[in-house]
Motif scaffolding. Structure first.
Motif, PDB file in Angstrom:
ATOM      1  N   TYR A  37       0.832  -1.095  -0.018  1.00 57.01           N
ATOM      2  CA  TYR A  37      -0.252   0.066  -0.005  1.00 57.01           C
ATOM      3  C   TYR A  37       1.075   1.277  -0.460  1.00 57.01           C
ATOM      4  CZ  TYR A  37      -4.211  -2.651   1.166  1.00 57.01           C
ATOM      5  OH  TYR A  37      -4.917  -3.688   1.108  1.00 57.01           O
ATOM      6  N   ARG A  38      -0.096   2.247  -0.282  1.00 55.33           N
ATOM      7  CA  ARG A  38       0.574   3.083  -0.064  1.00 55.33           C
ATOM      8  C   ARG A  38       0.200   4.550   0.114  1.00 55.33           C
ATOM      9  NH1 ARG A  38       2.244   4.736  -6.958  1.00 55.33           N
ATOM     10  NH2 ARG A  38      -0.078   5.464  -7.276  1.00 55.33           N
ATOM     11  N   GLN A  39       0.599   5.473   0.822  1.00 52.36           N
ATOM     12  CA  GLN A  39      -0.095   7.111   1.739  1.00 52.36           C
ATOM     13  C   GLN A  39       1.192   8.230   1.660  1.00 52.36           C
ATOM     14  OE1 GLN A  39      -1.351   7.232   5.758  1.00 52.36           O
ATOM     15  NE2 GLN A  39      -3.178   7.898   5.136  1.00 52.36           N
ATOM     16  N   ALA A  40       0.310   8.879   0.511  1.00 52.65           N
ATOM     17  CA  ALA A  40       1.386  10.707   0.019  1.00 52.65           C
ATOM     18  C   ALA A  40       0.124  10.974   0.598  1.00 52.65           C
ATOM     19  CB  ALA A  40       0.340  10.535  -1.491  1.00 52.65           C
ATOM     20  N   GLY A  42      -1.450  13.842   2.517  1.00 57.12           N
ATOM     21  CA  GLY A  42      -3.086  14.065   2.639  1.00 57.12           C
ATOM     22  C   GLY A  42      -4.255  13.513   1.924  1.00 57.12           C
ATOM     23  N   LYS A  43      -3.391  12.419   1.399  1.00 61.88           N
ATOM     24  CA  LYS A  43      -4.694  11.631   0.821  1.00 61.88           C
ATOM     25  C   LYS A  43      -4.383   9.916   1.269  1.00 61.88           C
ATOM     26  CE  LYS A  43      -2.970  12.442  -3.869  1.00 61.88           C
ATOM     27  NZ  LYS A  43      -2.448  12.109  -5.207  1.00 61.88           N
ATOM     28  N   GLN A  44      -5.794   9.510   1.368  1.00 64.20           N
ATOM     29  CA  GLN A  44      -5.731   7.965   2.287  1.00 64.20           C
ATOM     30  C   GLN A  44      -5.042   7.152   1.678  1.00 64.20           C
ATOM     31  OE1 GLN A  44     -10.095   7.207   1.475  1.00 64.20           O
ATOM     32  NE2 GLN A  44     -10.535   8.406   3.240  1.00 64.20           N
ATOM     33  N   ARG A  45      -4.455   6.071   2.462  1.00 64.95           N
ATOM     34  CA  ARG A  45      -3.696   4.750   1.793  1.00 64.95           C
ATOM     35  C   ARG A  45      -4.336   4.058   1.275  1.00 64.95           C
ATOM     36  NH1 ARG A  45      -1.197   0.969   6.570  1.00 64.95           N
ATOM     37  NH2 ARG A  45      -0.558   3.738   7.449  1.00 64.95           N
ATOM     38  N   GLU A  46      -3.868   3.297  -0.526  1.00 63.65           N
ATOM     39  CA  GLU A  46      -4.331   3.070  -1.375  1.00 63.65           C
ATOM     40  C   GLU A  46      -3.746   1.939  -1.336  1.00 63.65           C
ATOM     41  OE1 GLU A  46      -3.943   4.677  -5.038  1.00 63.65           O
ATOM     42  OE2 GLU A  46      -2.149   5.307  -4.729  1.00 63.65           O
ATOM     43  N   SER A  62      -3.244   2.862 -11.801  1.00 61.77           N
ATOM     44  CA  SER A  62      -2.335   3.798 -11.751  1.00 61.77           C
ATOM     45  C   SER A  62      -1.401   2.562 -11.597  1.00 61.77           C
ATOM     46  CB  SER A  62      -1.989   4.746 -10.868  1.00 61.77           C
ATOM     47  OG  SER A  62      -2.366   4.208 -10.169  1.00 61.77           O
ATOM     48  N   GLU A  88       3.712  11.673  -8.380  1.00 66.97           N
ATOM     49  CA  GLU A  88       2.723  11.375  -8.352  1.00 66.97           C
ATOM     50  C   GLU A  88       2.957   9.929  -7.857  1.00 66.97           C
ATOM     51  OE1 GLU A  88       3.614  12.138 -11.661  1.00 66.97           O
ATOM     52  OE2 GLU A  88       2.014  10.861 -12.694  1.00 66.97           O
ATOM     53  N   ALA A  91       5.580   8.663  -1.784  1.00 70.10           N
ATOM     54  CA  ALA A  91       4.151   8.071  -1.205  1.00 70.10           C
ATOM     55  C   ALA A  91       5.287   7.357  -0.143  1.00 70.10           C
ATOM     56  CB  ALA A  91       3.034   7.200  -1.729  1.00 70.10           C
TER      57      ALA A  91
END
Length: 116
Positions: A37-40, A42-46, A62, A88, A91
């Motif tokens: 998973y990754r988390q940038a 200000g963003k949710q973990r994806e 992506s 992009e 993360a």
């Protein structure tokens, strides 16, 4: 004690490559799914990519065609090969395993920074 130790993150220029590794120890249950998973900021973990014990893999749209997940079951290790990196993709990347009985474990995260 369960440990997921990640390595391989760092700073890379756009278009470059990195390989992340996650070594798992201390788990007594059968490992079913290993994932990244990754988390940038200000963003949710994806979910980035996942690999099941049966050999199936799935990827976030992506990263399809650029990232490859693989696992070495004998070593309880999962890898993420990342090619053609983009800014992009920057993360914190987290390793995740789900075992039989749906026990869920996370690594501490490794930073990947892609400069333009």
């Amino acid at each position: 004690q369960v440990q997921l130790v990640e390595s391989g993150g760092g700073l890379v220029q756009a278009g470059g490559s990195l390989r992340l590794s996650c070594a798992v120890s201390g788990i007594t249950f059968r490992i079913n799914t290993m994932a990244w998973y990754r988390q940038a900021p200000g963003k949710q973990r994806e979910l980035v990519a996942a690999a099941t014990s049966g050999g199936s893999t799935n990827y976030a749209d992506s990263v399809k065609g650029r990232f490859t997940i693989s696992r070495d079951n004998a070593k309880n290790t999962v890898y993420l090969r990342m090619n053609s990196l983009k800014p992009e993709d920057t993360a914190v990347y987290y390793c995740n395993v789900v075992t039989a009985g749906y026990h869920n474990y996370w690594g501490q995260g490794t930073q990947v920074t892609v400069s333009s």
